[in-house]
Design an enzyme around this catalytic site. Structure first.
Site, PDB file in Angstrom:
ATOM      1  N   ARG A  64       0.800  -1.226   0.000  1.00 21.38           N
ATOM      2  CA  ARG A  64       0.000   0.000   0.000  1.00 21.38           C
ATOM      3  C   ARG A  64       0.838   1.283   0.000  1.00 21.38           C
ATOM      4  O   ARG A  64       0.681   2.153  -0.847  1.00 21.38           O
ATOM      5  CB  ARG A  64      -0.962   0.002   1.195  1.00 21.38           C
ATOM      6  CG  ARG A  64      -1.954   1.160   1.165  1.00 21.38           C
ATOM      7  CD  ARG A  64      -2.998   1.092   2.266  1.00 21.38           C
ATOM      8  NE  ARG A  64      -3.631  -0.200   2.383  1.00 21.38           N
ATOM      9  CZ  ARG A  64      -4.543  -0.685   1.541  1.00 21.38           C
ATOM     10  NH1 ARG A  64      -4.927   0.034   0.518  1.00 21.38           N
ATOM     11  NH2 ARG A  64      -5.056  -1.883   1.720  1.00 21.38           N
ATOM     12  N   MET A  89     -10.728   2.818  -6.084  1.00 21.95           N
ATOM     13  CA  MET A  89     -11.055   1.650  -5.263  1.00 21.95           C
ATOM     14  C   MET A  89      -9.850   1.135  -4.479  1.00 21.95           C
ATOM     15  O   MET A  89      -9.530  -0.048  -4.489  1.00 21.95           O
ATOM     16  CB  MET A  89     -11.626   0.529  -6.154  1.00 21.95           C
ATOM     17  CG  MET A  89     -12.845   0.954  -6.938  1.00 21.95           C
ATOM     18  SD  MET A  89     -14.163   1.597  -5.902  1.00 21.95           S
ATOM     19  CE  MET A  89     -14.743   0.069  -5.199  1.00 21.95           C
ATOM     20  N   ARG A  90      -9.159   2.056  -3.833  1.00 26.05           N
ATOM     21  CA  ARG A  90      -8.038   1.664  -2.984  1.00 26.05           C
ATOM     22  C   ARG A  90      -8.055   2.512  -1.727  1.00 26.05           C
ATOM     23  O   ARG A  90      -8.317   3.719  -1.803  1.00 26.05           O
ATOM     24  CB  ARG A  90      -6.714   1.939  -3.701  1.00 26.05           C
ATOM     25  CG  ARG A  90      -6.153   0.792  -4.457  1.00 26.05           C
ATOM     26  CD  ARG A  90      -4.791   1.175  -4.992  1.00 26.05           C
ATOM     27  NE  ARG A  90      -3.754   1.088  -3.973  1.00 26.05           N
ATOM     28  CZ  ARG A  90      -3.106  -0.035  -3.679  1.00 26.05           C
ATOM     29  NH1 ARG A  90      -3.380  -1.136  -4.318  1.00 26.05           N
ATOM     30  NH2 ARG A  90      -2.179  -0.047  -2.753  1.00 26.05           N
ATOM     31  N   LEU A  92      -6.236   4.638   1.005  1.00 25.21           N
ATOM     32  CA  LEU A  92      -4.973   5.371   1.052  1.00 25.21           C
ATOM     33  C   LEU A  92      -4.267   5.053   2.372  1.00 25.21           C
ATOM     34  O   LEU A  92      -4.915   4.899   3.414  1.00 25.21           O
ATOM     35  CB  LEU A  92      -5.226   6.876   0.957  1.00 25.21           C
ATOM     36  CG  LEU A  92      -5.997   7.373  -0.266  1.00 25.21           C
ATOM     37  CD1 LEU A  92      -6.048   8.902  -0.241  1.00 25.21           C
ATOM     38  CD2 LEU A  92      -5.385   6.881  -1.566  1.00 25.21           C
ATOM     39  N   ASN A 106     -13.430  13.032  -1.129  1.00 26.27           N
ATOM     40  CA  ASN A 106     -14.003  11.763  -1.585  1.00 26.27           C
ATOM     41  C   ASN A 106     -15.495  11.929  -1.738  1.00 26.27           C
ATOM     42  O   ASN A 106     -16.112  12.716  -1.027  1.00 26.27           O
ATOM     43  CB  ASN A 106     -13.708  10.649  -0.572  1.00 26.27           C
ATOM     44  CG  ASN A 106     -14.244   9.306  -1.028  1.00 26.27           C
ATOM     45  OD1 ASN A 106     -14.078   8.933  -2.201  1.00 26.27           O
ATOM     46  ND2 ASN A 106     -14.893   8.573  -0.140  1.00 26.27           N
ATOM     47  N   HIS A 108     -19.080   9.734  -1.617  1.00 24.17           N
ATOM     48  CA  HIS A 108     -19.613   8.459  -1.136  1.00 24.17           C
ATOM     49  C   HIS A 108     -21.121   8.432  -1.396  1.00 24.17           C
ATOM     50  O   HIS A 108     -21.814   9.404  -1.078  1.00 24.17           O
ATOM     51  CB  HIS A 108     -19.323   8.310   0.360  1.00 24.17           C
ATOM     52  CG  HIS A 108     -19.777   6.996   0.895  1.00 24.17           C
ATOM     53  ND1 HIS A 108     -19.097   5.821   0.617  1.00 24.17           N
ATOM     54  CD2 HIS A 108     -20.864   6.642   1.634  1.00 24.17           C
ATOM     55  CE1 HIS A 108     -19.736   4.812   1.195  1.00 24.17           C
ATOM     56  NE2 HIS A 108     -20.809   5.285   1.817  1.00 24.17           N
ATOM     57  N   GLU A 141      -7.874   9.511   8.325  1.00 23.81           N
ATOM     58  CA  GLU A 141      -7.295   8.163   8.446  1.00 23.81           C
ATOM     59  C   GLU A 141      -8.360   7.066   8.550  1.00 23.81           C
ATOM     60  O   GLU A 141      -8.045   5.898   8.388  1.00 23.81           O
ATOM     61  CB  GLU A 141      -6.363   8.071   9.661  1.00 23.81           C
ATOM     62  CG  GLU A 141      -4.997   8.723   9.460  1.00 23.81           C
ATOM     63  CD  GLU A 141      -5.062  10.243   9.540  1.00 23.81           C
ATOM     64  OE1 GLU A 141      -6.106  10.769   9.994  1.00 23.81           O
ATOM     65  OE2 GLU A 141      -4.094  10.890   9.137  1.00 23.81           O
TER      66      GLU A 141
END
Ligand code: GRF
Length: 210
Positions: A64, A89-90, A92, A106, A108, A141
């Site tokens: 990652r 689709m990852r 961070l 982002n 959603h 996070e």
């Protein structure tokens, strides 16, 4: 004028909505870079067709943070101010996020904090929610967690399937993502704890009242 990067993995409809809004002069920004982690992403093709600097950094098999360091190197080379995750689709790494505090956005497809994670529309249907929607937020996070910039509610209809509900939410995703990017690029907000306070728009100069 802010430099914006869009990170995507798939269809790229939110990227196109952001691109349209920038091209229409609605956002004081330039899309300086588009990054896909999947070579086959239609969004990457759209970006090439529109003449953007668009690169694929394949993520398969890369650890990652090692992957994130490759991406951040490209972002730094373009002096990127804000990063829009648009179906990227990852997850961070904490390291990536610490490089861009309150600078990664982002979208959603639910009203957070309801239905975080994958398949948010299906989650809303299965829960029996009467209202869901979409959220643009800053990335921190924790997954789907940072301060909310803009939200929009969408009713869940009795006859909805995952497809029909997703399609009705998507229409509003394409409205609120440009709206949120405009707010952040204009610097028209303050953050107090979790709360993002949007300052009023300046009065149009042509009215002579501003
Ligand atoms: C959207 O539903 C977005 O909310 C979610 O992933 C999907 C991406 O769609 N994060 P697209 O690639 O922008 O069309």
């Amino acid at each position: 004028m802010k430099n914006v990067a869009v990170l995507l993995s798939g269809r790229g409809s939110n990227f196109l909505a952001l691109s349209d809004a920038v091209n229409a002069g609605k956002i004081p920004a330039r899309i300086a870079l588009v990054v896909s982690n999947r070579p086959e992403a239609p969004g990457l093709q759209h970006a090439v067709e529109r003449g953007y600097k668009a690169i694929c950094i394949p993520s398969r098999g890369i650890e990652r943070e090692a992957y994130d360091r490759l991406v951040v190197k490209e972002l730094q080379a373009e002096n990127i101010d804000f990063i829009c995750l648009a179906g990227f689709m990852r997850l961070l790494s904490g390291w990536f996020i610490s490089q861009y505090p309150h600078r990664i956005l982002n979208i959603h497809p639910a009203l957070l904090p309801a239905f975080p994670g994958m398949h948010a529309q299906e989650q809303a249907l299965e829960w029996g929610a009467k209202v869901t929607g979409c959220t643009v937020h800053f990335v921190d996070e924790q997954l789907d967690h940072g301060p909310i910039i803009v939200q929009y509610p969408v009713p869940v209809l009795d006859e909805d399937t995952e497809e029909t509900l997703s399609a009705r939410i998507l229409v509003h995703e394409h409205e609120i993502y440009p709206e949120a990017l405009r707010i952040v690029c204009e610097g028209r907000y303050t953050i107090e704890g979790r709360r993002l306070i949007v300052k009023p728009e300046p009065l149009p100069a042509e009215l002579g009242l501003g």
